[in-house]
Design an enzyme around this catalytic site. Structure first.
Site, PDB file in Angstrom:
ATOM      1  N   HIS A  13       0.855  -1.205   0.000  1.00 33.10           N
ATOM      2  CA  HIS A  13       0.000   0.000   0.000  1.00 33.10           C
ATOM      3  C   HIS A  13       0.884   1.247   0.000  1.00 33.10           C
ATOM      4  CE1 HIS A  13      -3.737   2.224   1.666  1.00 33.10           C
ATOM      5  NE2 HIS A  13      -2.830   3.134   1.321  1.00 33.10           N
ATOM      6  N   HIS A  15       1.344   5.463  -1.747  1.00 32.79           N
ATOM      7  CA  HIS A  15       0.911   6.584  -2.590  1.00 32.79           C
ATOM      8  C   HIS A  15       2.151   7.151  -3.280  1.00 32.79           C
ATOM      9  CE1 HIS A  15      -3.133   6.757  -0.752  1.00 32.79           C
ATOM     10  NE2 HIS A  15      -2.479   6.293   0.303  1.00 32.79           N
ATOM     11  N   LEU A  16       2.192   7.033  -4.598  1.00 33.93           N
ATOM     12  CA  LEU A  16       3.379   7.520  -5.329  1.00 33.93           C
ATOM     13  C   LEU A  16       3.141   8.874  -5.980  1.00 33.93           C
ATOM     14  CD1 LEU A  16       4.707   4.220  -6.997  1.00 33.93           C
ATOM     15  CD2 LEU A  16       5.505   5.326  -4.889  1.00 33.93           C
ATOM     16  N   ARG A  17       1.883   9.353  -5.957  1.00 33.72           N
ATOM     17  CA  ARG A  17       1.545  10.657  -6.562  1.00 33.72           C
ATOM     18  C   ARG A  17       1.862  10.672  -8.056  1.00 33.72           C
ATOM     19  NH1 ARG A  17      -1.360  10.936  -2.114  1.00 33.72           N
ATOM     20  NH2 ARG A  17      -0.363  11.926  -0.343  1.00 33.72           N
ATOM     21  N   ASN A  41      -5.550   7.129  -5.931  1.00 32.83           N
ATOM     22  CA  ASN A  41      -6.259   8.383  -5.592  1.00 32.83           C
ATOM     23  C   ASN A  41      -5.548   9.607  -6.138  1.00 32.83           C
ATOM     24  OD1 ASN A  41      -4.194   8.008  -3.653  1.00 32.83           O
ATOM     25  ND2 ASN A  41      -5.290   9.196  -2.094  1.00 32.83           N
ATOM     26  N   LYS A  99      -9.565  -0.498  -5.215  1.00 29.30           N
ATOM     27  CA  LYS A  99      -9.532   0.223  -3.950  1.00 29.30           C
ATOM     28  C   LYS A  99     -10.865   0.906  -3.700  1.00 29.30           C
ATOM     29  CE  LYS A  99      -8.000   2.282  -0.310  1.00 29.30           C
ATOM     30  NZ  LYS A  99      -6.756   2.569   0.359  1.00 29.30           N
ATOM     31  N   HIS A 136     -10.375   1.265   2.405  1.00 25.40           N
ATOM     32  CA  HIS A 136     -10.145   2.304   3.395  1.00 25.40           C
ATOM     33  C   HIS A 136     -11.305   2.148   4.376  1.00 25.40           C
ATOM     34  CE1 HIS A 136      -8.598   6.235   4.874  1.00 25.40           C
ATOM     35  NE2 HIS A 136      -9.786   6.171   5.467  1.00 25.40           N
ATOM     36  N   HIS A 174      -4.266  -0.412   6.310  1.00 23.65           N
ATOM     37  CA  HIS A 174      -3.739   0.435   7.388  1.00 23.65           C
ATOM     38  C   HIS A 174      -4.598   0.400   8.659  1.00 23.65           C
ATOM     39  CE1 HIS A 174      -6.648   3.028   5.440  1.00 23.65           C
ATOM     40  NE2 HIS A 174      -5.833   3.389   4.479  1.00 23.65           N
ATOM     41  N   LEU A 219      -4.720   9.425   8.045  1.00 24.29           N
ATOM     42  CA  LEU A 219      -6.029   8.784   8.164  1.00 24.29           C
ATOM     43  C   LEU A 219      -5.947   7.327   7.747  1.00 24.29           C
ATOM     44  CD1 LEU A 219      -8.321  11.622   6.784  1.00 24.29           C
ATOM     45  CD2 LEU A 219      -8.248  10.750   9.137  1.00 24.29           C
ATOM     46  N   ASP A 247       1.535   2.744   3.519  1.00 25.77           N
ATOM     47  CA  ASP A 247       0.669   3.911   3.359  1.00 25.77           C
ATOM     48  C   ASP A 247       1.493   5.192   3.320  1.00 25.77           C
ATOM     49  OD1 ASP A 247      -1.659   5.253   2.882  1.00 25.77           O
ATOM     50  OD2 ASP A 247      -2.283   5.373   4.971  1.00 25.77           O
ATOM     51  N   HIS A 251       3.174  14.653   1.370  1.00 28.15           N
ATOM     52  CA  HIS A 251       2.571  15.967   1.124  1.00 28.15           C
ATOM     53  C   HIS A 251       3.657  17.006   1.356  1.00 28.15           C
ATOM     54  CE1 HIS A 251      -1.694  14.757   0.936  1.00 28.15           C
ATOM     55  NE2 HIS A 251      -1.415  13.910   1.909  1.00 28.15           N
ATOM     56  N   ALA A 263      -3.683  14.953   5.382  1.00 29.38           N
ATOM     57  CA  ALA A 263      -3.413  13.713   6.124  1.00 29.38           C
ATOM     58  C   ALA A 263      -2.375  12.889   5.377  1.00 29.38           C
ATOM     59  CB  ALA A 263      -4.702  12.910   6.257  1.00 29.38           C
TER      60      ALA A 263
HETATM   61  O1  DOR Z   1      -3.300   9.761   5.629  1.00 27.33           O
HETATM   62  C1  DOR Z   1      -3.682   9.418   4.511  1.00 27.33           C
HETATM   63  N1  DOR Z   1      -3.165   9.957   3.392  1.00 27.33           N
HETATM   64  N2  DOR Z   1      -4.664   8.520   4.426  1.00 27.33           N
HETATM   65  C2  DOR Z   1      -5.234   8.217   3.260  1.00 27.33           C
HETATM   66  O2  DOR Z   1      -6.137   7.407   3.260  1.00 27.33           O
HETATM   67  C3  DOR Z   1      -4.820   8.891   2.017  1.00 27.33           C
HETATM   68  C4  DOR Z   1      -3.470   9.414   2.119  1.00 27.33           C
HETATM   69  C5  DOR Z   1      -3.116  10.389   1.013  1.00 27.33           C
HETATM   70  O3  DOR Z   1      -3.344  10.056  -0.151  1.00 27.33           O
HETATM   71  O4  DOR Z   1      -2.598  11.464   1.311  1.00 27.33           O
HETATM   72 ZN    ZN Z   2      -3.354   5.076   1.760  1.00 28.68          ZN
END
Ligand code: DOR
Ligand code: ZN
Length: 345
Positions: A13, A15-17, A41, A99, A136, A174, A219, A247, A251, A263
């Site tokens: 899991h 997030h690579l943006r 996402n 997802k 989620h 998570h 989150l 996870d 940011h 988050a």
């Molecule tokens: O803390 C989080 N950040 N929880 C998520 O479910 C999404 C993630 C994000 O994409 O920033």
């Molecule tokens: Zn996530």
């Protein structure tokens, strides 16, 4: 023990943006992990086979030369998602899983699912073809206390989902609560969970120590200490139902340190060392390889990695900030010293 050699792990899991941020963060993950389940996402979200293929190409193009890394793509479920598209993507080896973000649960989830009954056809298809559903697991009802949203999701949504789709593979992502750890441990073999390094490392007090500390906010939000202890127990239990999923959610500092901060914890840079710290503290290094490198692929029905990595017991300091494609990000454990490091291969 001064070194520890294990199968190369995978991250189930992350997030690579996209864009410059993708190029700035992906190699932190690819240096450690052989594969990763990449969250969909983006804005707009990844809902088609073509979008996932294009995103996968951008990820591969951003890799440092010489790194072998396989991004496993996911499909973002929406109320209007086409079950045929999911099946085609899975058959073609593009989608590894779907997802489910409850609408408005977290970052870029406004296109998420408003009611499970809207995706019944997709879930039936996934159950039939053996495609995992990644959850989620939080309700979004504003009347439910934020610290209860995972437990309420289990009671009101997940329990029924497991009953209604007995052959559907489900990963509760998570997990942050004792309720989740118990529900998964006691559930059928089709139900598993990922656990992040940060939820194993700190409880909710970390967000408020001496003032508001946005870099500990993610989150689902971290819970009370007894929940953290339950997660440590689950992760180190040796149960095949629990596996590694960072996870990592980068940011920009400016998006975290603001009146309404995003988050996410950027734990990719020292992810495997962060987990090693926990397993070492729990005197469970003998169970680390199963959690990091075996349970995930077995659940997904994928081969285990044959390559090995070695960790050395040697202090390394984590920088206060990392520059990712021109964006400054505060990593997990910023400013601290970790007791393990990945040996150069
Ligand atoms: O803390 C989080 N950040 N929880 C998520 O479910 C999404 C993630 C994000 O994409 O920033
Ligand atoms: Zn996530």
């Amino acid at each position: 023990m001064s070194t520890f050699t294990m199968r190369r792990p995978d991250d189930w899991h992350v997030h690579l943006r996209d864009g410059p941020m993708l190029a700035g963060v992906v190699n932190f993950t690819a240096r450690q992990f052989a594969r990763a389940i990449v969250m969909p996402n983006l804005n707009p979200p990844v809902t088609t086979v073509a979008a996932a293929e294009a995103y996968r190409s951008r990820i591969l193009a951003a890799l440092e030369p010489g790194l072998s890394f396989t991004p496993l793509m996911t499909c973002y479920l929406t109320d209007g998602i086409d079950a045929g598209e999911i099946e085609r993507g899975f058959a073609a080896g593009v989608f590894a899983a779907c997802k489910l973000y409850p609408a408005h649960a977290t970052t870029n989830s406004s296109h998420g699912v408003t009611d499970i009954k809207n995706i019944r056809a997709a879930l039936e298809t996934m159950q039939r073809i053996g495609m995992p559903l990644l959850l989620h697991g939080e309700v979004t009802d504003k009347h439910v206390d934020i610290f209860d949203r995972e437990a309420v999701f289990i009671d009101t949504i997940l329990a029924k989902l497991v009953r209604d789709f007995p052959a559907l593979k489900i990963v509760l992502e998570h997990i942050t609560t004792e309720e989740a750890a118990n529900f998964v441990a006691d559930g059928p073999a089709t139900l598993a969970a990922t656990i992040t390094p940060h939820h194993l490392d700190y409880n909710r007090n970390a967000m408020f120590e001496g003032g508001i500390r946005p870099h500990f906010y993610c989150l689902p939000v971290a819970k009370r200490e007894h929940h953290r202890l339950a997660l440590r127990k689950a992760a180190t239990s040796g149960s095949p139902k629990f596996f590694l999923g960072t996870d990592s959610a980068p940011h920009a500092v400016s998006a975290k340190e603001t009146a309404c901060g995003c988050a996410g914890v950027f734990c990719a840079p020292h992810a495997i060392e962060s987990y090693a710290k926990v397993f070492d503290e729990e005197k469970a290094m003998d169970r680390f390889e199963a959690f990091a490198s075996e349970n995930g692929p077995r659940f997904y029905g994928l081969p285990l990695n044959e390559e090995r990595i070695t960790l050395e017991r040697e202090g390394q300091s984590v920088p206060a900030r990392v520059s990712a494609g021109g964006t400054e990000i505060v990593p997990f454990h910023a400013g601290a010293t970790l007791g393990w490091r990945v040996a150069a291969s």
